[in-house]
Design a protein around this motif. Sequence first.
Motif, PDB file in Angstrom:
ATOM      1  N   ARG A   1       1.003  -1.226   0.450  1.00  8.52           N
ATOM      2  CA  ARG A   1      -0.289   0.060  -0.120  1.00  8.52           C
ATOM      3  C   ARG A   1       0.519   1.503   0.119  1.00  8.52           C
ATOM      4  O   ARG A   1       1.793   0.890   0.350  1.00  8.52           O
ATOM      5  N   SER A   2       0.509   2.402  -0.756  1.00 10.90           N
ATOM      6  CA  SER A   2       0.981   3.717  -0.596  1.00 10.90           C
ATOM      7  C   SER A   2      -0.303   4.331  -0.458  1.00 10.90           C
ATOM      8  O   SER A   2      -0.467   5.260  -1.863  1.00 10.90           O
ATOM      9  N   PHE A   3      -0.346   5.219   0.679  1.00  7.01           N
ATOM     10  CA  PHE A   3      -1.309   6.037   0.436  1.00  7.01           C
ATOM     11  C   PHE A   3      -3.024   5.524  -0.009  1.00  7.01           C
ATOM     12  O   PHE A   3      -3.373   4.500   0.235  1.00  7.01           O
ATOM     13  N   ASP A   4      -3.221   5.797  -1.220  1.00  8.61           N
ATOM     14  CA  ASP A   4      -4.612   5.459  -1.944  1.00  8.61           C
ATOM     15  C   ASP A   4      -4.880   4.513  -3.413  1.00  8.61           C
ATOM     16  O   ASP A   4      -5.270   4.264  -3.281  1.00  8.61           O
ATOM     17  N   GLN A   5      -2.895   3.723  -3.222  1.00 11.02           N
ATOM     18  CA  GLN A   5      -2.424   3.144  -4.072  1.00 11.02           C
ATOM     19  C   GLN A   5      -2.345   1.878  -3.832  1.00 11.02           C
ATOM     20  O   GLN A   5      -2.090   1.591  -2.300  1.00 11.02           O
TER      21      GLN A   5
ATOM     22  N   ILE B   1       4.681   4.778   3.299  1.00 10.78           N
ATOM     23  CA  ILE B   1       4.105   5.873   3.952  1.00 10.78           C
ATOM     24  C   ILE B   1       3.967   7.297   3.572  1.00 10.78           C
ATOM     25  O   ILE B   1       3.496   8.090   3.473  1.00 10.78           O
ATOM     26  N   ASP B   2       5.601   7.089   3.010  1.00 11.01           N
ATOM     27  CA  ASP B   2       5.799   9.000   1.984  1.00 11.01           C
ATOM     28  C   ASP B   2       6.502   7.797   1.016  1.00 11.01           C
ATOM     29  O   ASP B   2       7.100   7.295   0.401  1.00 11.01           O
ATOM     30  N   HIS B   3       5.740   8.541  -0.371  1.00  6.51           N
ATOM     31  CA  HIS B   3       6.376   7.948  -1.206  1.00  6.51           C
ATOM     32  C   HIS B   3       7.837   8.138  -2.218  1.00  6.51           C
ATOM     33  O   HIS B   3       8.362   8.653  -3.353  1.00  6.51           O
ATOM     34  N   TRP B   4       7.683   9.716  -0.923  1.00  4.78           N
ATOM     35  CA  TRP B   4       9.098  10.334  -1.998  1.00  4.78           C
ATOM     36  C   TRP B   4      10.451  10.167  -1.116  1.00  4.78           C
ATOM     37  O   TRP B   4      11.077  10.351  -0.837  1.00  4.78           O
ATOM     38  N   ASN B   5       9.849   9.104   0.227  1.00  5.25           N
ATOM     39  CA  ASN B   5      10.897   8.598   1.403  1.00  5.25           C
ATOM     40  C   ASN B   5      10.318   7.252   1.210  1.00  5.25           C
ATOM     41  O   ASN B   5      10.020   6.616   1.885  1.00  5.25           O
ATOM     42  N   PRO B   6      10.171   6.296  -0.649  1.00  8.60           N
ATOM     43  CA  PRO B   6      10.143   5.154   0.579  1.00  8.60           C
ATOM     44  C   PRO B   6      10.453   3.779   1.056  1.00  8.60           C
ATOM     45  O   PRO B   6       9.737   3.260   1.421  1.00  8.60           O
ATOM     46  N   SER B   7      11.809   4.139   1.403  1.00  8.23           N
ATOM     47  CA  SER B   7      12.328   3.395   3.089  1.00  8.23           C
ATOM     48  C   SER B   7      11.139   3.573   4.501  1.00  8.23           C
ATOM     49  O   SER B   7      12.062   2.816   4.431  1.00  8.23           O
TER      50      SER B   7
END
Length: 209
Positions: free
Chosen positions: A21-25, A150-156
């Motif tokens: 999951r990545s927010f709504d994706q 949690i943060d797609h700008w920081n996928p780690s």
Amino acid sequence: MDKLTFAGIILAVQPRIRLIRSFDQSSHAYLGFVLRIRGTLAGQEREFTVGIGNAAHAKHQFRAGDAISGECLPVADPEKEPVDYYKTSKLKLTARPEQSPPSAPPPWLGIPPTLPTYRARGHRRLAARTYDTQCLTCIWACRMSVEMIIDHWNPSKKRYRTETFCYGPKSCPLYKPGPTRKVPGRRGMSWTEEDWVDEQATAHRGEHD
């Protein structure tokens, strides 16, 4: 690490799937199948789950009631796997009882379909309590390991949890969706997965399909 030997009776066969999951994706990784077994593991009597690959299941066509044996390793990162053990080898089907006339479902038992069939059917959220009390042996039920970016700008930056789902007929009398699920995002935001997501994912299926 030396592998652990196991032997026992299969209680259930379900798909082994990781949900990302990545927010709504969201997306899925189809890892194989989960065997829930009651038997001996490293010489101790217990109930446990073992992950197998798609090829192993295609070869043996496991179903509840089969007696099997093999070797496995403890899962290195339990947050990323819906099973207790994996990297199974020397897998053998040691006995298959004659199939008695099936009782009326639910739950649905027998040999589960292929992973592409699960993917094509789509799933609906399933209440965790319903999964534990009613659906633990059903081929259409699935407990997924969930990886949340949690943060797609920081996928780690990730969190983990488990979620339960149903791929079965919409008319199942045991089905209960449970509460909607919230997905955390950056800066304290969250997204709620509303009912329309499940409705859209299974809109191509009829009520009894």
